[in-house]
Design a protein around this motif. Structure first.
Motif, PDB file in Angstrom:
ATOM      1  N   THR A 100       0.968  -1.191   0.090  1.00 39.51           N
ATOM      2  CA  THR A 100       0.093   0.127  -0.070  1.00 39.51           C
ATOM      3  C   THR A 100       0.888   1.360  -0.030  1.00 39.51           C
ATOM      4  OG1 THR A 100       0.009   0.062   2.449  1.00 39.51           O
ATOM      5  CG2 THR A 100      -1.829  -1.243   1.120  1.00 39.51           C
ATOM      6  N   MET A 101       2.184   1.042   0.285  1.00 34.43           N
ATOM      7  CA  MET A 101       3.059   2.326   0.083  1.00 34.43           C
ATOM      8  C   MET A 101       4.379   1.840  -0.731  1.00 34.43           C
ATOM      9  SD  MET A 101       4.349   2.595   4.207  1.00 34.43           S
ATOM     10  CE  MET A 101       5.255   4.113   3.534  1.00 34.43           C
ATOM     11  N   ALA A 102       4.999   2.801  -1.299  1.00 33.25           N
ATOM     12  CA  ALA A 102       6.160   2.479  -2.134  1.00 33.25           C
ATOM     13  C   ALA A 102       7.503   2.100  -1.008  1.00 33.25           C
ATOM     14  CB  ALA A 102       6.551   3.518  -2.953  1.00 33.25           C
ATOM     15  N   ALA A 103       8.244   1.167  -1.531  1.00 28.98           N
ATOM     16  CA  ALA A 103       9.374   0.749  -0.997  1.00 28.98           C
ATOM     17  C   ALA A 103      10.501   1.227  -1.688  1.00 28.98           C
ATOM     18  CB  ALA A 103       9.478  -0.835  -0.820  1.00 28.98           C
ATOM     19  N   SER A 104      10.472   1.570  -2.815  1.00 29.34           N
ATOM     20  CA  SER A 104      11.623   2.144  -3.547  1.00 29.34           C
ATOM     21  C   SER A 104      10.879   2.829  -4.688  1.00 29.34           C
ATOM     22  CB  SER A 104      12.369   1.191  -4.304  1.00 29.34           C
ATOM     23  OG  SER A 104      11.739   0.124  -5.135  1.00 29.34           O
ATOM     24  N   LEU A 142      17.912  16.884  -9.600  1.00 27.61           N
ATOM     25  CA  LEU A 142      17.339  15.648  -8.922  1.00 27.61           C
ATOM     26  C   LEU A 142      18.125  15.815  -7.612  1.00 27.61           C
ATOM     27  CD1 LEU A 142      17.648  12.745 -10.992  1.00 27.61           C
ATOM     28  CD2 LEU A 142      15.681  13.995 -10.603  1.00 27.61           C
ATOM     29  N   ARG A 143      17.441  15.341  -6.372  1.00 29.43           N
ATOM     30  CA  ARG A 143      17.928  15.074  -5.051  1.00 29.43           C
ATOM     31  C   ARG A 143      17.911  13.688  -4.608  1.00 29.43           C
ATOM     32  NH1 ARG A 143      13.948  19.493  -4.133  1.00 29.43           N
ATOM     33  NH2 ARG A 143      12.610  17.894  -3.236  1.00 29.43           N
ATOM     34  N   ALA A 144      18.813  13.156  -4.137  1.00 26.57           N
ATOM     35  CA  ALA A 144      19.159  11.856  -3.356  1.00 26.57           C
ATOM     36  C   ALA A 144      18.339  11.816  -2.048  1.00 26.57           C
ATOM     37  CB  ALA A 144      20.604  11.493  -3.482  1.00 26.57           C
ATOM     38  N   ILE A 145      17.572  11.164  -1.565  1.00 26.88           N
ATOM     39  CA  ILE A 145      16.945  11.079  -0.249  1.00 26.88           C
ATOM     40  C   ILE A 145      17.560   9.975   0.602  1.00 26.88           C
ATOM     41  CG2 ILE A 145      15.040  12.263  -0.986  1.00 26.88           C
ATOM     42  CD1 ILE A 145      13.619   9.745  -0.881  1.00 26.88           C
ATOM     43  N   ASP A 146      17.782   9.897   1.863  1.00 28.21           N
ATOM     44  CA  ASP A 146      18.198   8.839   2.659  1.00 28.21           C
ATOM     45  C   ASP A 146      17.348   7.289   2.646  1.00 28.21           C
ATOM     46  OD1 ASP A 146      16.099   9.922   4.063  1.00 28.21           O
ATOM     47  OD2 ASP A 146      17.280  10.330   6.027  1.00 28.21           O
ATOM     48  N   ILE A 147      15.996   7.734   2.793  1.00 29.51           N
ATOM     49  CA  ILE A 147      15.287   6.530   2.986  1.00 29.51           C
ATOM     50  C   ILE A 147      14.044   6.834   2.039  1.00 29.51           C
ATOM     51  CG2 ILE A 147      14.011   5.220   4.573  1.00 29.51           C
ATOM     52  CD1 ILE A 147      15.587   6.078   6.824  1.00 29.51           C
ATOM     53  N   CYS A 148      13.864   5.785   0.994  1.00 25.84           N
ATOM     54  CA  CYS A 148      12.886   6.030   0.039  1.00 25.84           C
ATOM     55  C   CYS A 148      11.349   5.857   0.586  1.00 25.84           C
ATOM     56  CB  CYS A 148      13.026   4.783  -1.002  1.00 25.84           C
ATOM     57  SG  CYS A 148      13.713   5.095  -2.622  1.00 25.84           S
ATOM     58  N   SER A 149      11.274   4.804   1.479  1.00 25.99           N
ATOM     59  CA  SER A 149      10.074   4.793   2.405  1.00 25.99           C
ATOM     60  C   SER A 149       9.856   5.632   3.234  1.00 25.99           C
ATOM     61  CB  SER A 149       9.826   3.389   2.670  1.00 25.99           C
ATOM     62  OG  SER A 149      10.746   3.114   3.848  1.00 25.99           O
ATOM     63  N   ALA A 150      10.520   6.541   3.666  1.00 26.50           N
ATOM     64  CA  ALA A 150      10.322   7.409   4.904  1.00 26.50           C
ATOM     65  C   ALA A 150       9.146   8.472   4.612  1.00 26.50           C
ATOM     66  CB  ALA A 150      11.728   8.168   5.380  1.00 26.50           C
ATOM     67  N   ALA A 151       8.600   8.650   5.557  1.00 25.97           N
ATOM     68  CA  ALA A 151       7.424   9.723   5.450  1.00 25.97           C
ATOM     69  C   ALA A 151       8.170  11.068   5.390  1.00 25.97           C
ATOM     70  CB  ALA A 151       6.418   9.774   6.660  1.00 25.97           C
TER      71      ALA A 151
END
Length: 358
Positions: A100-104, A142-151
């Motif tokens: 129900t939510m993206a992991a990547s 683009l920006r790289a983020i630390d955790i793909c699934s983080a809110a």
């Protein structure tokens, strides 16, 4: 010998607010966060042509990635290969069939080719978890983020991709530290050159006058008459009441002294750069610290994603002779400091607080 005034108190200014989904006016890029229903919510300002362009690109993408909208998506529109036809970049979530939510996240670049769109090969596409920023002058940011699934994911790196004649490839990269130092260099020059537009552009107006270092100044009087608020026009007119030359020069000097130093990592991940020097009888110490994911990000009422908290500190100490009250003299150590606290939000440093001299 430049004097650093004695620290008297810390004043907090609200961190500047900045939008997360606004597209640059020069690109016409529409950045879209897909709703759970899969419907594409295009900004009201986007033209019908842009909407049609996006829908044609989505149709082409569905042939490769059926149901790509299921776990949310966003997109940018802009001309990447300078052929006078808009291309579309889509970033969508991925997960298991029952997720129900993206992991990547997966990024697909669709190039306009006649009346159709062609997806570029995934080779060379970002291997990090990306966030869309903008398309400007034919370049994809683009920006790289630390955790793909983080809110509330935090940005760790900044990338620019550009057309090389065959595909879109990485052209530039900045780490979080490099972005902070580049931003500080601009701010330091602004303080040194008295460029109030840049300095005030990093503050959030209106300001609360209570507690600001404007005692017995014209700005204090006009702020009192305005109900204790300082708007941008008032700050511009009375800029030197907020930032006297001595204070502005101290900030500029600190940045200039430290920005080229080697930064050391502390156990909590904070990066610290420092420079010390002796000026006559005065010991001066300049430091800059960059702390990722600060606690200020979780304060009640804060809506910004703060990727780093930056402290710019100038301190001075001097041994001076003072009367001892008995006809003699004694040596006393006098210390002073001034500092800036800034927050890195959406790749820009915003003034959050500063120390003032009494």
């Amino acid at each position: 010998m430049r004097k650093i005034a004695v620290l008297s108190l810390m004043l907090g200014l609200a961190a500047c607010q900045s939008g997360t989904d606004a597209a640059p006016a020069d690109t016409g890029a529409a950045k879209n966060a897909g709703a759970e229903s899969g419907a594409s919510a295009v900004p009201a300002s986007a033209s019908e042509t842009q909407k049609a362009t996006a829908e044609r690109a989505f149709a082409a993408l569905r042939k490769l990635e059926p149901g790509f909208e299921r776990l949310g998506f966003e997109h940018l529109i802009g001309d990447l290969d300078r052929d006078s036809h808009d291309d579309v970049v889509v970033l969508f979530g991925q997960g298991t069939p029952d997720a129900t939510m993206a992991a990547s996240k997966k990024l697909v670049v669709l190039m306009s080719r006649g009346q159709d769109f062609q997806a570029l090969p995934q080779a060379g596409m970002p291997e990090f978890c990306p966030e869309l920023d903008k398309i400007s002058s034919g370049r994809l940011y683009l920006r790289a983020i630390d955790i793909c699934s983080a809110a509330r994911p935090k940005t760790t790196d900044y990338y620019v991709y550009a057309w090389n004649g065959q595909t879109v490839a990485q052209a530039e990269h900045q780490s979080r530290q490099q972005r902070v130092l580049a931003e500080l260099a601009e701010l330091g020059r602004a303080f040194r050159m008295r460029d109030k537009n840049i300095v005030l552009g990093r503050m959030n107006f209106p300001l609360e006058a209570v507690g600001l270092p404007i005692y017995e100044t014209e700005l204090e009087k006009v702020a009192k008459a305005a109900g204790g608020k300082i708007d941008r026009a008032m700050a511009e007119k009375h800029y030197t009441d907020l930032f006297p030359d001595s204070r502005a020069d101290t900030y500029a000097e600190t940045i200039e002294q430290v920005i080229g130093q080697t930064f050391q990592s502390e156990p909590d991940g904070t990066l610290v750069g420092m420079r010390k020097r002796q000026q006559g009888k005065t010991e001066e110490a300049y430091s800059i610290s960059i702390r990722p994911d600060p606690d200020a990000d979780r304060e009640e009422g804060n809506h910004d994603l703060i990727d780093a908290e930056v402290s710019v500190i100038a301190a001075a100490a001097e041994e001076v002779e003072v009367a001892d009250g008995e006809g003699g003299k004694s040596v006393e150590r006098q210390e002073g400091a001034e500092s800036l606290i800034l927050h890195l939000i959406d790749g820009r440093l915003r003034l959050a607080a500063f120390n003032v001299a009494g």
